[in-house]
Design an enzyme around this catalytic site. Structure first.
Site, PDB file in Angstrom:
ATOM      1  N   SER A  62      65.918 -20.837  61.592  1.00  0.00           N
ATOM      2  CA  SER A  62      65.185 -20.265  60.451  1.00  0.00           C
ATOM      3  C   SER A  62      63.745 -19.886  60.746  1.00  0.00           C
ATOM      4  O   SER A  62      63.055 -19.353  59.870  1.00  0.00           O
ATOM      5  CB  SER A  62      65.218 -21.237  59.264  1.00  0.00           C
ATOM      6  OG  SER A  62      66.454 -21.142  58.600  1.00  0.00           O
ATOM      7  N   LYS A  72      62.773 -16.391  59.777  1.00  0.00           N
ATOM      8  CA  LYS A  72      62.267 -15.937  58.480  1.00  0.00           C
ATOM      9  C   LYS A  72      60.811 -15.485  58.554  1.00  0.00           C
ATOM     10  O   LYS A  72      60.334 -14.817  57.640  1.00  0.00           O
ATOM     11  CB  LYS A  72      62.458 -17.038  57.439  1.00  0.00           C
ATOM     12  CG  LYS A  72      63.932 -17.320  57.115  1.00  0.00           C
ATOM     13  CD  LYS A  72      64.092 -18.383  56.047  1.00  0.00           C
ATOM     14  CE  LYS A  72      65.553 -18.558  55.640  1.00  0.00           C
ATOM     15  NZ  LYS A  72      66.356 -19.296  56.626  1.00  0.00           N
ATOM     16  N   SER A 122      63.238 -22.451  52.692  1.00  0.00           N
ATOM     17  CA  SER A 122      64.095 -21.806  53.687  1.00  0.00           C
ATOM     18  C   SER A 122      65.430 -21.366  53.099  1.00  0.00           C
ATOM     19  O   SER A 122      66.470 -21.435  53.752  1.00  0.00           O
ATOM     20  CB  SER A 122      64.332 -22.740  54.893  1.00  0.00           C
ATOM     21  OG  SER A 122      64.734 -21.999  56.022  1.00  0.00           O
ATOM     22  N   LYS A 139      56.879 -22.538  59.773  1.00  0.00           N
ATOM     23  CA  LYS A 139      58.311 -22.401  59.527  1.00  0.00           C
ATOM     24  C   LYS A 139      59.125 -23.298  60.439  1.00  0.00           C
ATOM     25  O   LYS A 139      58.954 -23.312  61.653  1.00  0.00           O
ATOM     26  CB  LYS A 139      58.758 -20.942  59.732  1.00  0.00           C
ATOM     27  CG  LYS A 139      60.131 -20.663  59.146  1.00  0.00           C
ATOM     28  CD  LYS A 139      60.113 -20.725  57.635  1.00  0.00           C
ATOM     29  CE  LYS A 139      61.487 -20.919  57.024  1.00  0.00           C
ATOM     30  NZ  LYS A 139      62.031 -22.285  57.226  1.00  0.00           N
TER      31      LYS A 139
END
Length: 452
Positions: free
Chosen positions: A68, A71, A132, A256
């Site tokens: 993730s 992202k 997320s 992140k």
């Protein structure tokens, strides 16, 4: 005589044994120096965010799963679309069947989306950045590009534009394609997004430098999605290093996390103290040689932040209006004056290890295209005209590593510090005549000297 020859052979043989015995230890010492932090991860990097200077690295160009952390690219493209007016925060998204199916998977990080529901881009963005949320990410991709397939093309194109290397995007969320319910937009059915630690850190640095507002959302520890409705979901930020959360660290405000079976436990972190910001990346962080955990990615990140904040600081290496010794002027032809003073426009600052400021020296680079065949400028030259640039280099010749191999962040323009006007035809004529007679006189003088 033979005895002496044997002695020489034996001495050489013993010396060879000693050298071979020493070499492995030298290699071990070198390896230990390179990995001063012993980061327990497949790859890791510590970067000063403004210039992109690399302060620590381990396998930084190895291509690995990013989960993730993907992202961050979706965030970049959304914030860019908002800035350009192509998308607005209050724009409504009608949930596609694809996004709805993904949102129902409780094994994935998600906020529940109704099949017949509509959601504004701001709340989808918050769900993606804080929690997320994968289906929310797909919704953003479909809004920007019409389909996730088109969005993935945009992701790869933007990566090229940002100068990233070692990457491949196959979806917008970072999930394994097998989790996308048969709707994966690119790649194989079990493929995931991959990047190197260098590329990931470069993307993160671009995101926070180009769109610093991302940190306002990324630093939100908790928020309720659809608060006040029956669909309300309490979202706690997966970045547990935010000061308010379980592994809180002073100055952390992003960025992140990412976790899949393929990528392992990953985290791109950023923290700022006293005006200095660092970006870190750990990929497949582990507690031991075989297994990792949510905690391990924060433990390994803490090592890098501690190292950066304790051992480095921003220093002014070269002051503004600097003139390089013995190179403070350039010759000028056809001008009222025969030379022009040159100087740098701004100061050069960089994060350096404590006590090592004096290990760097200025390097002047003149734009050769501005010079004639004899290395001279041609008048007129105006004050402020760019002549070249000033950068820095290590005194011992060792490289200063940056995220971009052709970085221009640690350099400033060098300009003319004064104006040199073009001489008029009369002055140029007199110089020509003077030069002619000067040459004649030199020739005569040489001839006369030859007589004696």
């Amino acid at each position: 005589m033979k005895s002496r020859g044997y002695r020489k052979i034996i001495a050489c043989f013993l010396s060879l044994i000693m050298i071979l015995g020493i070499l492995p230890n030298v290699h071990s010492a070198s390896a230990a120096e390179e990995d001063v932090l012993s980061i327990n991860a497949d790859a890791a990097i510590l970067v000063e965010a403004e210039t992109g200077r690399i302060l620590y690295g381990k396998n930084i160009d190895k291509v690995l799963g990013i989960a993730s952390m993907t992202k961050m690219m979706t965030e970049y493209l959304l914030l860019e679309a908002i800035k350009e007016g192509k998308v607005s925060w209050d724009q409504e998204y009608a949930v596609s069947e694809y996004a709805w199916k993904v949102s129902q998977d409780t094994n994935l990080s998600n906020v529940h989306l109704r099949r017949d529901g509509t959601y504004n881009i701001k709340e989808l963005y918050e769900a993606m950045t804080i929690y997320s949320a994968n289906a929310a990410t797909i919704g953003i991709a479909e809004t920007i590009a019409g389909s996730e397939t088109n969005f993935v093309k945009m992701m790869n194109e933007k990566a090229e534009e940002l100068g990233l290397e070692d990457f491949k995007f196959v979806n917008s969320s970072g999930l394994n394609n097998k989790d996308l319910k048969g709707h994966h937009p690119a790649g194989n059915e079990d493929e995931e997004n991959v990047m190197s630690a260098r590329a990931t850190a470069k993307l993160a640095s671009a995101l926070i430098n180009d769109f610093p507002e991302v940190l306002e959302t990324a630093s939100t520890p908790r928020k309720t999605f659809r608060e006040g409705t029956e669909d309300a979901i309490k979202m706690e930020n997966w970045n547990w290093m935010l000061p308010e959360l379980v592994y809180g660290y002073e100055g952390v405000d992003g960025l992140k996390t990412g976790t899949t079976d393929f990528a392992g436990y990953c985290f791109t972190g950023t923290a700022e103290r006293k005006g200095t910001r660092y970006v870190t990346v750990v990929m497949n962080a582990r507690d031991n040689d075989t297994s990792g955990s949510y905690k391990s990615r924060f433990d390994e990140t803490k090592k890098m932040f501690d190292y950066g904040f304790a051992n480095f600081g921003a220093e002014e290496i070269i002051p503004a209006n600097y003139q390089v010794k013995d190179k403070d002027s350039l010759a000028v032809v056809k001008g009222k004056e025969g030379s022009v003073k040159i100087e740098s426009t701004d100061a050069i600052s960089m994060v350096v290890k404590n006590g090592e400021k004096d290990k760097f020296k200025p390097k002047l680079v003149i734009d050769e295209k501005l010079l004639n065949g004899e290395g001279q400028l041609t008048a007129p030259v105006k004050k402020g005209d760019k002549i070249g640039y000033l950068t820095i280099e290590s005194e011992d010749g060792s490289p200063i590593e940056f995220l971009s191999k052709d970085t221009k962040q640690v350099q400033v323009d060098v300009v003319a510090a004064e104006t040199v006007e073009k001489a008029n035809w009369f002055i140029l004529s007199m110089r020509g005549i003077g030069g002619f007679f000067g040459d004649v006189w030199s020739s005569v003088s040489s001839t006369v000297k030859g007589w004696f």
